[in-house]
Design an enzyme around this catalytic site. Structure first.
Site, mmCIF file in Angstrom:
data_model
loop_
_atom_site.group_PDB
_atom_site.id
_atom_site.type_symbol
_atom_site.label_atom_id
_atom_site.label_comp_id
_atom_site.label_asym_id
_atom_site.label_seq_id
_atom_site.Cartn_x
_atom_site.Cartn_y
_atom_site.Cartn_z
ATOM 1 N N CYS A 54 -38.731 -40.365 -76.052
ATOM 2 C CA CYS A 54 -40.038 -40.281 -75.536
ATOM 3 C C CYS A 54 -39.650 -39.740 -73.988
ATOM 4 C CB CYS A 54 -40.986 -41.500 -75.600
ATOM 5 S SG CYS A 54 -40.724 -42.173 -77.421
ATOM 6 N N ASP A 86 -40.470 -48.718 -77.912
ATOM 7 C CA ASP A 86 -41.215 -49.301 -79.004
ATOM 8 C C ASP A 86 -40.494 -49.258 -80.317
ATOM 9 O OD1 ASP A 86 -42.970 -50.062 -77.199
ATOM 10 O OD2 ASP A 86 -44.459 -49.953 -78.253
ATOM 11 N N CYS A 127 -43.334 -42.918 -73.767
ATOM 12 C CA CYS A 127 -43.385 -43.790 -74.767
ATOM 13 C C CYS A 127 -44.798 -44.760 -74.587
ATOM 14 C CB CYS A 127 -42.415 -44.914 -74.806
ATOM 15 S SG CYS A 127 -42.292 -45.933 -76.354
ATOM 16 N N ASP A 128 -45.124 -45.302 -75.718
ATOM 17 C CA ASP A 128 -46.605 -46.064 -75.739
ATOM 18 C C ASP A 128 -47.213 -46.770 -74.508
ATOM 19 O OD1 ASP A 128 -45.603 -45.108 -78.256
ATOM 20 O OD2 ASP A 128 -46.197 -47.333 -79.253
ATOM 21 N N LYS A 129 -46.434 -47.488 -73.895
ATOM 22 C CA LYS A 129 -47.014 -48.526 -72.836
ATOM 23 C C LYS A 129 -46.943 -47.611 -71.474
ATOM 24 C CE LYS A 129 -47.165 -51.693 -75.802
ATOM 25 N NZ LYS A 129 -46.390 -50.721 -76.947
ATOM 26 N N CYS A 199 -43.183 -40.175 -80.316
ATOM 27 C CA CYS A 199 -43.514 -40.062 -81.803
ATOM 28 C C CYS A 199 -44.532 -39.224 -82.419
ATOM 29 C CB CYS A 199 -43.714 -41.591 -82.199
ATOM 30 S SG CYS A 199 -42.349 -42.600 -82.152
ATOM 31 N N GLU A 450 -45.870 -55.860 -82.342
ATOM 32 C CA GLU A 450 -46.100 -55.140 -83.251
ATOM 33 C C GLU A 450 -45.276 -55.480 -84.817
ATOM 34 O OE1 GLU A 450 -47.194 -51.191 -80.723
ATOM 35 O OE2 GLU A 450 -45.662 -51.163 -81.934
ATOM 36 N N SER A 476 -48.215 -51.360 -84.612
ATOM 37 C CA SER A 476 -47.888 -50.186 -84.419
ATOM 38 C C SER A 476 -48.878 -49.021 -84.672
ATOM 39 C CB SER A 476 -46.493 -49.631 -84.891
ATOM 40 O OG SER A 476 -46.245 -48.298 -84.595
#
Length: 560
Positions: A54, A86, A127-129, A199, A450, A476
């Site tokens: 990511c 993640d 990435c996610d955060k 992702c 998650e 997730s």
């Protein structure tokens, strides 16, 4: 002509005056000249890291943003902050650190930007955060800022089909169920992540990038442009230019991040069928920007926004497919035409959302990814807030792709994800059960892990939709099935989920939006009286500090 406007709204305390000779001497060592001290200092917050695809390319994007700042009259400085992956931290003790990383990223951007007295900021995440953290810092700092999303990964290819990271998680379940050989599993492992980018489905990274764009904090197209596209590099240069323009126009993040802007973000997330993590992150960003946002706002908007996007994990397509037919601007243009967005919201372009979308191309006609508004996948958004005697503060369910809207079954209760995983592998979980995983909330985890490994195992073993999963942890964006998370209050603080026993009959109803246990108030009160609060699982270090400070999931799990 008059003198040009001095854009040094904060850095002037460093760049002028005899007392700041030592400060300037330090900056000369990193390349500043006499001329640079007359320019606004712009921070470029880079989340570059080799620990995840990511973020592996973000150093190049940061260099592009720096160049854009320099070419348009600013004095740029790149600084780094952390990221965790993640996907790599999933399913083991590493996942405890994922949500706390959001706070650390936000704090570190605030710290560096505050200490160095930057006048503006370009923040780049993957990435996610990263996205929520960057926006939280931007909301707190309230200096002219642009957010850039690092972009989505390309899908992998296996046997002529598109595959992604969730394919790998679900393949593990298929392997354990005897449906896949070692060789097939290894092929999946080697195919799903072909290069840079976050992702690929409508998981958390792409969900939050779309929310940032809908909120007006990133340039049009930012959220759907693939990581390796030349358009992404051009966007970074444009972001550098735009932060100078925002300084000139005196446009600040809190002018953009209004209640209406958050409503636009929620609208887009609902139409796309995004991740349940959007609840946590948008609540946290709103908190940082001083905007009053609650779970009730999500529910109010959900009722009027149809679910239009056939995207993974519950659908067929990935973000790159959506980009090819017009991307998030095309989706928003459609939503605006239907009166579902506030078109008068200001954005980082200096124009309103409606003005930006007037320049955007509509979605292509011959496509199956975004449904027409009159033929939606669901007439309402699929992210549902549930309440009841099991979740007085609320819980969140994702109902996209679900045919069954109501689930009644006996509780199978586990106090950790590991215990639940072992139970699934021992075939203890049967059709009709409600699998409960508790003491996994923000305080109890700590860090609200998650449950992608668990949901993927359930799907892989052929129990998707046949078993409900309820947790005070979270899911997730790749999770799908009958899953309910963010149950609040959490078990660690004595929420009703802590009082559940094996065999208790649980009802989860997404139509009446209730989550209840078939136990009398008197019996619940007696159980509460007998309940003993367990000690926090961690006594020192970052997780202990996080557990002591963190708020309920229903308030965004914030620490400030």
């Amino acid at each position: 002509m008059g003198n040009p406007k001095d854009l040094r709204i904060r850095s002037k305390v460093i760049s002028e005056g005899v007392n700041r000779v030592p400060n300037r001497a330090m900056l000369r060592a990193v390349g500043f000249t006499d001329e640079d001290f007359k320019k606004p200092m712009i921070g470029v917050a880079s989340t570059w890291s080799e620990v995840t695809p990511c973020n592996m390319h973000i150093n190049e994007l940061a260099a592009g943003a720096k160049q854009g700042v320099r070419e348009h009259g600013g004095a740029p400085l790149i600084f780094n902050t952390i990221t965790v992956s993640d996907g790599i931290s999933m399913g083991h003790g590493g996942m405890l650190f994922s949500l706390p990383s959001r706070e650390t990223i936000a704090d570190s951007i605030e710290i560096v930007t505050g200490a160095e007295r930057f006048d503006g900021l370009v923040a780049i995440g993957g990435c996610d955060k990263n996205t929520p953290a960057c926006l939280m810092a931007i909301g707190r700092l309230n200096i002219p800022s642009v957010y850039v999303y690092g972009g989505t990964i390309q899908p992998g290819k296996l046997d002529g089909k598109d595959v992604d990271i969730v394919t790998a998680f679900e393949a593990v379940g298929q392997y354990h169920d005897g449906k896949m050989t070692d060789e097939q599993l290894h092929k999946v492992e080697c195919s799903v992540c072909p290069g840079p980018g976050s992702c690929g489905g409508m998981y958390t990274a792409n969900t939050m990038a779309a929310a940032a764009e809908a909120m007006g904090m990133s340039l049009p197209g930012s959220s759907s442009t693939p990581a390796i596209s030349p358009d992404k590099a051009a966007e970074c240069d444009a972001a550098g230019k735009q932060v100078i323009s925002l300084l000139e126009q005196e446009i600040y993040p809190r002018d953009i991040m209004t209640k209406e802007a958050f409503e636009n973000a929620i609208t887009v997330v609902m139409a796309l069928g995004g991740s349940t993590n959007a609840f946590l992150h948008l609540l946290a960003i709103a908190h940082s920007a001083g905007v009053d946002l609650s779970l009730d706002d999500f529910e109010r908007i959900r009722l009027r926004v149809p679910h239009l996007a056939d995207l993974k994990p519950s659908g067929r397509h990935v973000m790159q497919d959506l980009n090819d037919i017009g991307g998030i601007p095309g989706v928003m243009k459609l939503l605006l035409a239907e009166g579902l967005l506030h078109g008068d919201c200001l954005t980082v372009t200096g124009k309103t959302l409606a003005e930006n979308l007037a320049e955007a191309a509509p979605l292509k006609n011959d496509q199956e990814i975004i449904r027409p508004v009159n033929k939606p996948l669901k007439p309402n958004g699929p992210l549902v807030v549930l309440r009841g005697n099991l979740a007085p503060e609320g819980a969140v369910a994702k109902m996209s792709g679900m045919k069954k809207l109501r689930f009644v079954g006996p509780a199978k209760v586990y106090d950790s994800e590991e215990a639940a995983t072992e139970a699934i592998l021992r075939n203890e979980i049967q059709k009709g059960d409600v699998l409960v995983i508790r003491y996994c909330g923000p305080k109890g985890g700590p860090g609200m892990p998650e449950m992608l490994s668990v949901t993927a195992l359930i799907v892989g073993k052929g129990l998707g939709g046949e078993v409900a999963l309820m947790t005070d942890g979270r899911f997730s964006g790749g999770s799908h099935g009958f899953v309910v998370g963010h149950v609040a209050p959490e078990a660690q603080v004595g929420g009703p989920i802590a009082l559940l026993r094996n065999g208790d009959l649980i009802t989860i109803d997404s139509e009446t939006q209730q989550i209840t246990i078939d136990v009398t108030e008197e019996e619940l009160a007696a159980r509460a009286q007998a309940w003993m609060q367990p000690p926090l699982k961690v006594n020192s270090g970052v997780l202990a500090k996080y557990a002591r400070l963190v708020s309920s999931a229903s308030r965004g799990a914030v620490t400030d």
